[in-house]
Design a protein around this motif. Structure first.
Motif, mmCIF file in Angstrom:
data_model
loop_
_atom_site.group_PDB
_atom_site.id
_atom_site.type_symbol
_atom_site.label_atom_id
_atom_site.label_comp_id
_atom_site.label_asym_id
_atom_site.label_seq_id
_atom_site.Cartn_x
_atom_site.Cartn_y
_atom_site.Cartn_z
ATOM 1 N N PHE A 9 -117.190 -28.832 39.315
ATOM 2 C CA PHE A 9 -116.058 -27.905 39.454
ATOM 3 C C PHE A 9 -116.584 -26.473 39.637
ATOM 4 O O PHE A 9 -116.178 -25.765 40.554
ATOM 5 C CB PHE A 9 -115.144 -28.001 38.225
ATOM 6 C CG PHE A 9 -113.905 -27.151 38.354
ATOM 7 C CD1 PHE A 9 -112.824 -27.587 39.101
ATOM 8 C CD2 PHE A 9 -113.831 -25.916 37.728
ATOM 9 C CE1 PHE A 9 -111.688 -26.798 39.237
ATOM 10 C CE2 PHE A 9 -112.704 -25.119 37.861
ATOM 11 C CZ PHE A 9 -111.623 -25.567 38.615
ATOM 12 N N THR A 10 -117.509 -26.085 38.736
ATOM 13 C CA THR A 10 -118.090 -24.735 38.840
ATOM 14 C C THR A 10 -118.802 -24.578 40.184
ATOM 15 O O THR A 10 -118.691 -23.539 40.842
ATOM 16 C CB THR A 10 -119.114 -24.495 37.704
ATOM 17 O OG1 THR A 10 -118.542 -24.948 36.490
ATOM 18 C CG2 THR A 10 -119.500 -23.053 37.580
ATOM 19 N N GLY A 11 -119.534 -25.636 40.580
ATOM 20 C CA GLY A 11 -120.247 -25.588 41.856
ATOM 21 C C GLY A 11 -119.293 -25.369 43.016
ATOM 22 O O GLY A 11 -119.555 -24.545 43.895
ATOM 23 N N THR A 12 -118.161 -26.083 43.013
ATOM 24 C CA THR A 12 -117.197 -25.923 44.102
ATOM 25 C C THR A 12 -116.655 -24.497 44.111
ATOM 26 O O THR A 12 -116.527 -23.880 45.167
ATOM 27 C CB THR A 12 -116.032 -26.932 43.952
ATOM 28 O OG1 THR A 12 -116.588 -28.210 43.696
ATOM 29 C CG2 THR A 12 -115.188 -26.995 45.198
ATOM 30 N N VAL A 13 -116.344 -23.975 42.927
ATOM 31 C CA VAL A 13 -115.792 -22.610 42.841
ATOM 32 C C VAL A 13 -116.795 -21.599 43.394
ATOM 33 O O VAL A 13 -116.449 -20.747 44.216
ATOM 34 C CB VAL A 13 -115.413 -22.263 41.374
ATOM 35 C CG1 VAL A 13 -115.083 -20.795 41.240
ATOM 36 C CG2 VAL A 13 -114.226 -23.114 40.932
ATOM 37 N N ILE A 14 -118.062 -21.713 42.966
ATOM 38 C CA ILE A 14 -119.022 -20.711 43.440
ATOM 39 C C ILE A 14 -119.395 -20.944 44.910
ATOM 40 O O ILE A 14 -119.772 -20.029 45.615
ATOM 41 C CB ILE A 14 -120.296 -20.631 42.557
ATOM 42 C CG1 ILE A 14 -121.030 -21.957 42.551
ATOM 43 C CG2 ILE A 14 -120.002 -20.164 41.176
ATOM 44 C CD1 ILE A 14 -122.343 -21.844 43.195
ATOM 45 N N GLY A 15 -119.246 -22.212 45.351
ATOM 46 C CA GLY A 15 -119.456 -22.489 46.773
ATOM 47 C C GLY A 15 -118.399 -21.804 47.610
ATOM 48 O O GLY A 15 -118.648 -21.338 48.718
ATOM 49 N N VAL A 16 -117.181 -21.710 47.045
ATOM 50 C CA VAL A 16 -116.078 -21.061 47.746
ATOM 51 C C VAL A 16 -116.287 -19.535 47.778
ATOM 52 O O VAL A 16 -116.048 -18.888 48.782
ATOM 53 C CB VAL A 16 -114.736 -21.408 47.046
ATOM 54 C CG1 VAL A 16 -113.614 -20.520 47.534
ATOM 55 C CG2 VAL A 16 -114.387 -22.871 47.265
ATOM 56 N N LEU A 17 -116.742 -18.988 46.662
ATOM 57 C CA LEU A 17 -116.871 -17.524 46.571
ATOM 58 C C LEU A 17 -118.104 -17.037 47.326
ATOM 59 O O LEU A 17 -119.219 -17.399 46.982
ATOM 60 C CB LEU A 17 -116.986 -17.103 45.094
ATOM 61 C CG LEU A 17 -115.760 -17.331 44.229
ATOM 62 C CD1 LEU A 17 -116.106 -17.102 42.770
ATOM 63 C CD2 LEU A 17 -114.615 -16.428 44.645
ATOM 64 N N PRO A 18 -117.899 -16.217 48.351
ATOM 65 C CA PRO A 18 -119.078 -15.713 49.071
ATOM 66 C C PRO A 18 -119.845 -14.723 48.199
ATOM 67 O O PRO A 18 -119.247 -13.980 47.426
ATOM 68 C CB PRO A 18 -118.484 -14.984 50.280
ATOM 69 C CG PRO A 18 -117.034 -15.228 50.255
ATOM 70 C CD PRO A 18 -116.648 -15.695 48.900
ATOM 71 N N GLY A 19 -121.140 -14.734 48.308
ATOM 72 C CA GLY A 19 -121.958 -13.761 47.573
ATOM 73 C C GLY A 19 -122.530 -14.298 46.282
ATOM 74 O O GLY A 19 -123.545 -13.826 45.818
ATOM 75 N N LEU A 20 -121.873 -15.291 45.707
ATOM 76 C CA LEU A 20 -122.385 -15.855 44.458
ATOM 77 C C LEU A 20 -122.925 -17.254 44.765
ATOM 78 O O LEU A 20 -122.164 -18.191 44.912
ATOM 79 C CB LEU A 20 -121.254 -15.914 43.430
ATOM 80 C CG LEU A 20 -121.647 -16.232 41.990
ATOM 81 C CD1 LEU A 20 -122.557 -15.174 41.429
ATOM 82 C CD2 LEU A 20 -120.416 -16.356 41.113
ATOM 83 N N GLY A 21 -124.229 -17.365 44.867
ATOM 84 C CA GLY A 21 -124.842 -18.641 45.245
ATOM 85 C C GLY A 21 -125.149 -19.517 44.050
ATOM 86 O O GLY A 21 -124.988 -19.087 42.904
ATOM 87 N N PRO A 22 -125.606 -20.761 44.303
ATOM 88 C CA PRO A 22 -125.927 -21.662 43.185
ATOM 89 C C PRO A 22 -127.058 -21.145 42.294
ATOM 90 O O PRO A 22 -127.029 -21.350 41.084
ATOM 91 C CB PRO A 22 -126.316 -22.970 43.865
ATOM 92 C CG PRO A 22 -126.441 -22.689 45.305
ATOM 93 C CD PRO A 22 -125.730 -21.425 45.597
ATOM 94 N N THR A 23 -128.036 -20.438 42.881
ATOM 95 C CA THR A 23 -129.154 -19.952 42.060
ATOM 96 C C THR A 23 -128.658 -18.941 41.034
ATOM 97 O O THR A 23 -129.016 -19.021 39.851
ATOM 98 C CB THR A 23 -130.226 -19.279 42.949
ATOM 99 O OG1 THR A 23 -130.414 -20.050 44.102
ATOM 100 C CG2 THR A 23 -131.525 -19.116 42.209
ATOM 101 N N ALA A 24 -127.822 -17.999 41.501
ATOM 102 C CA ALA A 24 -127.305 -16.979 40.584
ATOM 103 C C ALA A 24 -126.459 -17.628 39.494
ATOM 104 O O ALA A 24 -126.605 -17.321 38.304
ATOM 105 C CB ALA A 24 -126.487 -15.960 41.365
ATOM 106 N N THR A 25 -125.589 -18.557 39.898
ATOM 107 C CA THR A 25 -124.699 -19.186 38.917
ATOM 108 C C THR A 25 -125.487 -19.985 37.890
ATOM 109 O O THR A 25 -125.200 -19.931 36.689
ATOM 110 C CB THR A 25 -123.710 -20.128 39.627
ATOM 111 O OG1 THR A 25 -123.161 -19.417 40.715
ATOM 112 C CG2 THR A 25 -122.615 -20.593 38.713
#
Lengths: 153, 504
Positions: B28-44
Motif C-alpha cells: 500500500f505504501t509502495g503504491t502511494v509513493i509510486g503515485v507521488l512524484p519526487g518521493l522514490g522507493p529509496t527515500a521512503t
C-alpha cells in the motif's frame, strides 16, 4: 557556465577527499610485518579516487572551455533561498528539541515552513502542522516507543 | 522435494497474520509513493527504517520488499493517467501509456499494466525458487579472494550499467568506499579519520547517510522545483472498464513474456534493476514490432512490456542481495542496511541459517502481487487524488519524519545533525552530477570489501596475485575489466562516430 563550474567543483572535492584518504592511509601504515595494516584500504581507494577525480576534472575543464553545458540544474536565487531556509530551520529545530521536547519545535518548524517558506495559507498551515505533529507524537513516541520527550518544561 | 519443503516454509512464514499485515502495509505504501512524484522507493524505505526496529527481521524485509515492487505498480498509474512518472522505472510507460489513455482507453492500459505486472511477479518468484538455492550453493564455495572480486565486479556493474556519466558514478562509489573507512578499523581496531570525535568511532551510520542523501536531499531538491497542476485523464469508473479486450491480450502476451524474462535477467545484474529493464523492454518491443510506427502513439505493447519488466526487475534484484550479499542498487543497499541493523548478514549463509527469512520474503512477493492487483482496481481513484497533495505540504512532513527517524537510532541529537549534513551533501551532489546511489551501495559494501581484501592478502602472505590466480576470482575480475573496457570503448566509438557525422 555555472553548470560546468558545479561539475568542476564536484571533481575538485572528490580529489581533495581522495587525497585526504591517501595521506591518512599512509600515516596509518600500509603493512605491518608483511600483513596489511589499517591504512592500506583507505590508501588504495583514496589514490584511485584521486586518479579518477583528475580525469574527471580534465574532462570538466575541457567541457567548460568548449562551452558544453551539462544537463544538471543550476542554483536559482529563489530555490537556493528556500534550501537555506529549510536547512537553517531544521538545524534550529534539532537544537531546540533537547530544550523544549519534540512537539513545540517541530510544530514551529512545520508552521514556518508551510506559511512563510512555502506560502501556504496560514490557517491551513496551522491545521496541517498541528495535525501532523500530533500524528507523529502518537505514532513514533507513544506507539513505537522512540525515546523523544514530547514536552520538557 | 527440498525445494518443495522450502516453498511450504515460505508460505507458512508469509501467511502469518503479522507478516500478511506487513506485506499489505508495504504494498500500500509502495503504491502511494509510486503515485507521488519526487518521493522514490529509496527515500521512503530510508524514512521507514526506524519503524523496522520494532519489527522482526522477516516482517521488516517483507514490508520493504512490498514498498519496492508496490512502487512499480503505483508509478504506472500516474504514468498512464497523468503522464507523470511516479518513479524512474515508470518513465518509459508515459510514452505509450498516456497516449492509450488519451485515446479513451485508460482502463485497458491500467488493466494490462496490472495483469502484466502480476504475471511478471509470479514468474519471477518461480525463477527465484529455481535459481536461488543453486546460486547460494555456488556462493558458499567462495573464499575471501572470490568475495573481494565479486564485490568489485558488483560495484563495477552498479557504476557502469547505470544511466548517466560512468566516470562520475565511479567517483561517487569511491567516495562511498572512502566514507566507509571512517571509524575503528575492523581488523586492528585502530581509529581512522575520526577527527578525534567520539561520535565517529562507530563510523558513519548507514541509516543517517541514507536518510540524509535520499530523504533530506530529495526534500531540498524538491524545495527548488515545484510541480505545476496536473491534468488527469478520465479514470476508469468500475472494474469492468479495466479489463483489456481480446485484441489487447493478443497484442500483449508476447511483450509480457519477453518483458518478464528481460526484467528477471536485468534484476539479477547489480546496477541495472527495474529501470534499465523497462527501458530495455520498450526498445526490444519497438524493434521486433511489425508496426514500430505505432509506438509513441498509443501501442498497448509499449505498456505491457515495460510494466512487466520493471516489476520482474524489482523482485529479481533481491536475488544478488539475499544469495550473494551484493546489493544491486540503492534500494537494495538500504535493505542490506536494515538486515545488518537486525544482526543478519545477507549472503549464501542466509539461505541455510535463516531459511524462513529467505523463503518468507520470496513467497510474500507472490502474495503481495495478488494484493496489489486487488488493491489497485478499486482504489485507483484515491491514488490519483493523492497527486493533488502539493509538494509544499509533503516536503516539510518528510523533513520531520527524517528528524524523528535519525534521532531514534541512538536517541542522539548528533545523528540528526549528521543526517542534515548528509542531506546537504546529497543536494550538492545532485548539483555536481554525482549520483548518490552508487555512493550508498559502495558505502554498504565498503567494510566487506576491506575485510575480504585483508583476508585475501593474508591467504596470499601479502601477495596480491592470489586475486588473479584463483580461477573464480580471476574470472570475476576479468568480467569487471571487460565491463570497464567495453563501456569505455563504446563511449570512444560513439564520440568518433558523432565527430565523423558532424564533419560530414
Amino acid at each position: 557556465m555555472l553548470k560546468n563550474t558545479q561539475c568542476i567543483i564536484g571533481s575538485v572535492f572528490c580529489i581533495c577527499l581522495g587525497a585526504w584518504a591517501t595521506v591518512g592511509g599512509l600515516n596509518l601504515q600500509l603493512f605491518v610485518m608483511g600483513v596489511p595494516a589499517s591504512g592500506l584500504f583507505p590508501f588504495l581507494f583514496g589514490a584511485i579516487l584521486v586518479a579518477i577525480g583528475v580525469v574527471s576534472l580534465f574532462i570538466d575543464i575541457r567541457h567548460y572551455r568548449a562551452g558544453i553545458s551539462s544537463e544538471l540544474s543550476s542554483f536559482g536565487y529563489n530555490g537556493t533561498r528556500k534550501v537555506f531556509a529549510y536547512l537553517i530551520l531544521s538545524i534550529s529545530c534539532t537544537l531546540l528539541i533537547p530544550i523544549f521536547g519534540f512537539v513545540i519545535p517541530c510544530f514551529i518548524l512545520l508552521f514556518i515552513l508551510f506559511a512563510l517558506v512555502e506560502g501556504v495559507d496560514w490557517k491551513l498551515s496551522l491545521l496541517v502542522a498541528s495535525g501532523f505533529v500530533i500524528f507523529c507524537d502518537i505514532l513514533f513516541i507513544r506507539t513505537l516507543g522512540v525515546q523523544l520527550q514530547s514536552f520538557i518544561f | 522435494m527440498e525445494v518443495f519443503d522450502s516453498v511450504m516454509l515460505g508460505f507458512s512464514t508469509a501467511l502469518t497474520p503479522t507478516n500478511l499485515l506487513f506485506c499489505f502495509i508495504g504494498v500500500f505504501t509502495g503504491t502511494v509513493i509510486g503515485v507521488l512524484p519526487g518521493l522514490g522507493p529509496t527515500a521512503t524505505m530510508s524514512l521507514l527504517i526506524p519503524v523496522t526496529f520494532h519489527m522482526d527481521t522477516t516482517g521488516a524485509i517483507i514490508m520493504l520488499a512490498g514498498i519496492y515492487y508496490g512502487a512499480m505498480y503505483g508509478g504506472s498509474i500516474t504514468s498512464i493517467l497523468v503522464n507523470i512518472p511516479g518513479e524512474a522505472a515508470s518513465v518509459i510507460t508515459c510514452i505509450d501509456g498516456h497516449q492509450v489513455a488519451k485515446n479513451g482507453r485508460a482502463g485497458p492500459a491500467l488493466g494490462i499494466s496490472a495483469f502484466g505486472s502480476l504475471f511478471a511477479g509470479v514468474a519471477t518468484v518461480l525463477g527465484i525458487v529455481i535459481i536461488g538455492p543453486p546460486l547460494a550453493q555456488v556462493a558458499l564455495e567462495f573464499g575471501p579472494p572470490e568475495n573481494f572480486s565479486l564485490i568489485v565486479f558488483g560495484l563495477i556493474l552498479v557504476v557502469f550499467i547505470s544511466t548517466g556519466s560512468k566516470l562520475r558514478s565511479l567517483m561517487s562509489a569511491l567516495v562511498g568506499i572512502v566514507l566507509s573507512t571512517v571509524g575503528l578499523d575492523i581488523v586492528s581496531g585502530e581509529e581512522r579519520f575520526t577527527f578525534g570525535l567520539p561520535y565517529f568511532l562507530d563510523g558513519i551510520h548507514i541509516i543517517v547517510l541514507a536518510m540524509g542523501l535520499f530523504g533530506i536531499g530529495e526534500v531540498l531538491s524538491e524545495a527548488e522545483r515545484r510541480q505545476s497542476n496536473v491534468d488527469v485523464i478520465a479514470k476508469p469508473k468500475n472494474t469492468s472498464e479495466l479489463l483489456p479486450t481480446k485484441e489487447d491480450w493478443k497484442a500483449s502476451y508476447g511483450p509480457i513474456g519477453r518483458g518478464t524474462l528481460l526484467g528477471f535477467f536485468f534484476g539479477l545484474l547489480p546496477g541495472s534493476g527495474a529501470m534499465v529493464a523497462s527501458f530495455g523492454s520498450y526498445v526490444l518491443e519497438k524493434k521486433i514490432s511489425k508496426t514500430p510506427e505505432r509506438f509513441g502513439h498509443g501501442a498497448i505493447e509499449g505498456v505491457a512490456g515495460p510494466e512487466s519488466a520493471n516489476n520482474a526487475g524489482a523482485q529479481a534484484s533481491f536475488v544478488p542481495l539475499l544469495n550473494l550479499g551484493i546489493p544491486s542498487g540503492a534500494v537494495m543497499g538500504v535493505v542490506m542496511g536494515v538486515l545488518m541493523i537486525h544482526g543478519v548478514a545477507p549472503g549464501p549463509l542466509l539461505y541455510i541459517e535463516q531459511p524462513q527469512l529467505f523463503w518468507g520474503v520470496v513467497i510474500s512477493m507472490l502474495i503481495g502481487n495478488v494484493m496489489l492487483v486487488i488493491l489497485n482496481v478499486p482504489l485507483i481513484g484515491i491514488f490519483v487524488r493523492l497527486l493533488s497533495v502539493p509538494a509544499s505540504i509533503l516536503s516539510p512532513m518528510i523533513l520531520i519524519i527524517c528528524i524523528i527517524g535519525s534521532y531514534s537510532l541512538n536517541n542522539n541529537i548528533h545523528d540528526v545533525v549528521a543526517m542534515l549534513i548528509a542531506g546537504l551533501c546529497g543536494y550538492l551532489m545532485k548539483k555536481a552530477l554525482l549520483d548518490p546511489a552508487p555512493l550508498i551501495v559502495a558505502f554498504v559494501l565498503g567494510q566487506m570489501l576491506e575485510s575480504s581484501l585483508h583476508s585475501g592478502l593474508a591467504i596470499g602472505y601479502g601477495n596480491p596475485s592470489v586475486f588473479f590466480t584463483r580461477p573464480i576470482s580471476a574470472i570475476l575480475l576479468a568480467c569487471a575489466a571487460i565491463v570497464i573496457i567495453s563501456s569505455a570503448s563504446g563511449g570512444f566509438i560513439q564520440r568518433r562516430l558523432l565527430k565523423r557525422l558532424d564533419s560530414s
